[in-house]
Design an enzyme around this catalytic site. Structure first.
Site, mmCIF file in Angstrom:
data_model
loop_
_atom_site.group_PDB
_atom_site.id
_atom_site.type_symbol
_atom_site.label_atom_id
_atom_site.label_comp_id
_atom_site.label_asym_id
_atom_site.label_seq_id
_atom_site.Cartn_x
_atom_site.Cartn_y
_atom_site.Cartn_z
ATOM 1 N N ASP A 82 26.162 1.510 11.395
ATOM 2 C CA ASP A 82 24.983 2.812 11.238
ATOM 3 C C ASP A 82 25.277 3.938 10.133
ATOM 4 O O ASP A 82 24.170 4.314 9.792
ATOM 5 C CB ASP A 82 25.540 3.591 12.725
ATOM 6 C CG ASP A 82 24.438 4.547 12.971
ATOM 7 O OD1 ASP A 82 23.152 4.406 12.711
ATOM 8 O OD2 ASP A 82 24.759 5.469 13.581
ATOM 9 N N GLU B 141 -12.886 -0.924 -6.697
ATOM 10 C CA GLU B 141 -13.060 -1.967 -5.724
ATOM 11 C C GLU B 141 -12.513 -1.284 -4.415
ATOM 12 O O GLU B 141 -13.312 -1.339 -3.268
ATOM 13 C CB GLU B 141 -12.093 -3.055 -6.003
ATOM 14 C CG GLU B 141 -11.597 -4.186 -5.136
ATOM 15 C CD GLU B 141 -13.070 -4.858 -4.909
ATOM 16 O OE1 GLU B 141 -13.845 -5.004 -5.693
ATOM 17 O OE2 GLU B 141 -13.158 -5.752 -3.611
ATOM 18 N N GLU C 268 21.305 2.354 6.444
ATOM 19 C CA GLU C 268 19.938 1.818 6.104
ATOM 20 C C GLU C 268 19.380 2.429 4.712
ATOM 21 O O GLU C 268 18.400 2.406 4.433
ATOM 22 C CB GLU C 268 18.973 1.812 7.202
ATOM 23 C CG GLU C 268 18.714 3.237 7.496
ATOM 24 C CD GLU C 268 19.671 3.818 8.511
ATOM 25 O OE1 GLU C 268 20.625 3.338 8.932
ATOM 26 O OE2 GLU C 268 19.483 4.651 9.433
ATOM 27 N N GLU D 168 23.530 6.872 5.531
ATOM 28 C CA GLU D 168 22.987 6.173 6.609
ATOM 29 C C GLU D 168 23.192 4.426 5.955
ATOM 30 O O GLU D 168 23.069 4.427 5.046
ATOM 31 C CB GLU D 168 21.646 6.273 6.663
ATOM 32 C CG GLU D 168 21.270 7.511 7.400
ATOM 33 C CD GLU D 168 21.931 7.742 8.760
ATOM 34 O OE1 GLU D 168 22.005 6.743 9.640
ATOM 35 O OE2 GLU D 168 22.424 8.893 8.995
ATOM 36 N N ASP E 146 0.764 -0.979 -0.185
ATOM 37 C CA ASP E 146 0.105 -0.057 0.068
ATOM 38 C C ASP E 146 0.882 1.031 0.067
ATOM 39 O O ASP E 146 0.810 2.105 0.928
ATOM 40 C CB ASP E 146 -0.838 -0.015 1.257
ATOM 41 C CG ASP E 146 -1.948 -1.323 1.417
ATOM 42 O OD1 ASP E 146 -2.167 -1.653 0.040
ATOM 43 O OD2 ASP E 146 -2.149 -1.581 2.529
HETATM 44 O O1 FUB Z 1 -3.164 -4.003 2.904
HETATM 45 C C1 FUB Z 1 -4.665 -3.986 3.087
HETATM 46 C C2 FUB Z 1 -5.487 -3.663 2.216
HETATM 47 O O2 FUB Z 1 -5.014 -4.550 1.164
HETATM 48 C C3 FUB Z 1 -5.499 -2.608 1.604
HETATM 49 O O3 FUB Z 1 -6.297 -1.598 2.742
HETATM 50 C C4 FUB Z 1 -6.379 -2.664 0.583
HETATM 51 O O4 FUB Z 1 -5.865 -1.446 -0.125
HETATM 52 C C5 FUB Z 1 -5.490 -3.690 -0.029
HETATM 53 O O5 FUB Z 1 -4.376 -3.503 -0.742
#
Ligand code: FUB
Length: 475
Positions: A469, A235, A356, A354, A61
């Site tokens: 580090d 969706e 990381e 860094e 996400d």
């Molecule tokens: O990551 C959890 C859920 O899966 C998200 O809220 C949706 O958008 C889907 O990616």
């Protein structure tokens, strides 16, 4: 609330390597992929690929934010070997060149919201008047329903705190996206299965009016075949923004597997017109989730897939592609690649970097450092870090690293262009008396001229060798 540092984490617990759950996750991934995915996984060649951009943990996400010449990337974190969207915290990363990403750890988690129970799912952060507001969906413990929380911080990397102590809005739906229009009006959109918005007040932590449900018409959001419950393609996972007076709603379409589609509108609340697919179903995760930015004159499309080892629908990874809008503002089709976006400029090896900050790695993990920030840890013999495109110019003479080791240490081999490429220096690391007891080591460097990918290859005996580090070259 961020979990406290354990004083001796390594001696108390096993390495939390993200591949540890490989078998279970791979079984789930194979099952989900076989059922749901219609495209091949773009399996990365670890020595060449730059996608997925994070390899130390599973991420999902993506929500990029451009601020002060850097891209801050806000993500979710899929737990190892997950068989559901098991997500307890959010993570922040940043880059100024789109290929070397700095790990800022987790400045926000479920416990930040005292009223929340679980599900650190897809959110987005925005800056207003020097404060950073991060909108996230979580389960409200009192109602058991999904609600939208808002956290606030004084820096893009946090720490974030609950801004209001209760849900900002709650209707059982998820995936907030936030946008501040040129007239100063901020909008919060969210929703699955519906698409809602509210107008946020200037404080960004309250809103005017009631949540409004967008009319999901097939003209506006496309047509989903054979689904009376959900006749349009919309969706979840909306990403709302404006470009050249045109408003865009990019979203995860159809389920499952999802693809990324978009609609446009002349105004912030519609009417919306469906514009088609941006990214087809690809990459062995049955969800996808987009974030779109312009940065240093180019456009970038972030998404997630299941491309890491053990990856799949519940063990996802964030990736990015560079793209160019068509002249009329429409999107080209964007496909997942393992190459990812090209580097913007070069990395300066003569300033402190860094440890990381990573383009690719093998075997290492990151953890919170005692003095703030993160360090690279859990290093074993043969592990390595790649940093892309370091501009050495006429030549580096010295390499210095800040290291710590509760054992006997090992060596840092400085190599160019591959984990087995030309070795231009080797630094010996001895024990420092603790995994967070930091000391500097330096070694001579020769042959590092021009621009190269730098590989820090770690060698030594068995077990964990040392932590790093930061590092820096000198002329
Ligand atoms: O990551 C959890 C859920 O899966 C998200 O809220 C949706 O958008 C889907 O990616």
């Amino acid at each position: 609330m961020t979990p406290p540092l354990s004083p001796h984490p390594k001696t108390l617990r096993p390495k939390p390597r993200h591949l540890r759950g490989r078998l279970a996750a791979a079984l789930v991934a194979a099952f989900v992929a076989a059922l749901l995915s219609t495209a091949a996984d773009p399996s990365p060649d670890p020595a060449q690929a730059d996608n997925p951009i994070i390899q130390t943990i599973y991420t999902a996400d993506p929500a990029p934010l451009v601020y002060n010449g850097r891209v801050y990337l806000y993500t979710g974190h899929d737990e190892d070997a997950s068989t559901w969207f098991t997500m307890k915290e959010w993570r922040v990363w940043s880059s100024d060149d789109m290929v070397n990403w700095t790990d800022h750890g987790s400045p926000l988690n479920i416990d930040t919201f005292s009223w929340a129970r679980q599900d650190a799912w897809a959110g987005q952060a925005v800056e207003r008047n020097g404060k950073f507001y991060w909108y996230v969906p979580v389960v409200n413990d009192a109602t058991g329903r999904m609600a939208i929380g808002v956290a606030v911080a004084d820096s893009p990397t946090g720490p974030f705190r609950d801004a209001i102590g209760h849900p900002l809005v709650e209707n059982g739906e998820i995936d907030p996206t936030v946008f501040i229009d040129t007239d100063g009006q901020a909008y919060l959109y969210w929703g699955n299965p519906n698409l809602w918005y509210v107008k946020l007040n200037a404080d960004m932590t309250s809103y005017s009016g009631s949540p409004t449900k967008i009319q999901l018409t097939t003209q506006g959001f496309g047509s989903r075949p054979n689904n009376a419950q959900r006749p349009t393609l919309y969706e979840e996972g909306p990403w709302f923004y404006k470009r050249n007076s045109l408003y865009y709603m990019v979203f995860a379409a159809q389920c499952c597997s999802e693809f990324i589609a978009y609609s446009t509108s002349p105004g912030p609340t519609g009417p919306w017109t469906y514009r088609g697919t941006i990214m087809p179903t690809q990459g062995s995760s049955f969800t996808n989730h987009a974030g779109v930015i312009d940065f240093k004159g180019s456009s970038y499309f972030f998404y997630h897939n299941g491309a890491l080892p053990g990856g799949g629908g519940f063990t996802r990874s964030v990736a990015v592609e560079k793209f160019t809008y068509n002249a009329d503002g429409t999107f080209p089709q964007i496909n997942m690649t393992t190459a990812g976006a090209p580097q913007v400029g070069t990395l300066n090896p003569y300033v402190r970097q860094e440890a990381e900050t990573i383009a690719w790695e093998s075997g290492i993990e990151t953890e919170r450092a005692s003095g703030g920030g993160m360090n690279v840890g859990w290093i074993e013999n043969g592990d390595w870090i790649k940093v892309k495109g370091a501009a050495f110019g006429t030549g580096a003479r010295q390499f210095t690293a800040r290291v710590a080791s509760a054992t006997a240490g090992g060596s840092i081999e400085v190599r160019l262009d591959s984990p087995t490429g030309t070795r231009v220096g080797t630094c010996a690391v001895t024990g420092t008396g603790g995994w967070q007891t930091w000391s500097s080591v330096s070694c001579p460097v020769s042959g590092a001229t021009g621009t190269h990918d730098v590989y820090l290859r770690f060698t030594g005996g068995s077990g964990y060798l040392f932590n790093v580090d930061s590092w820096q070259f000198a002329v």
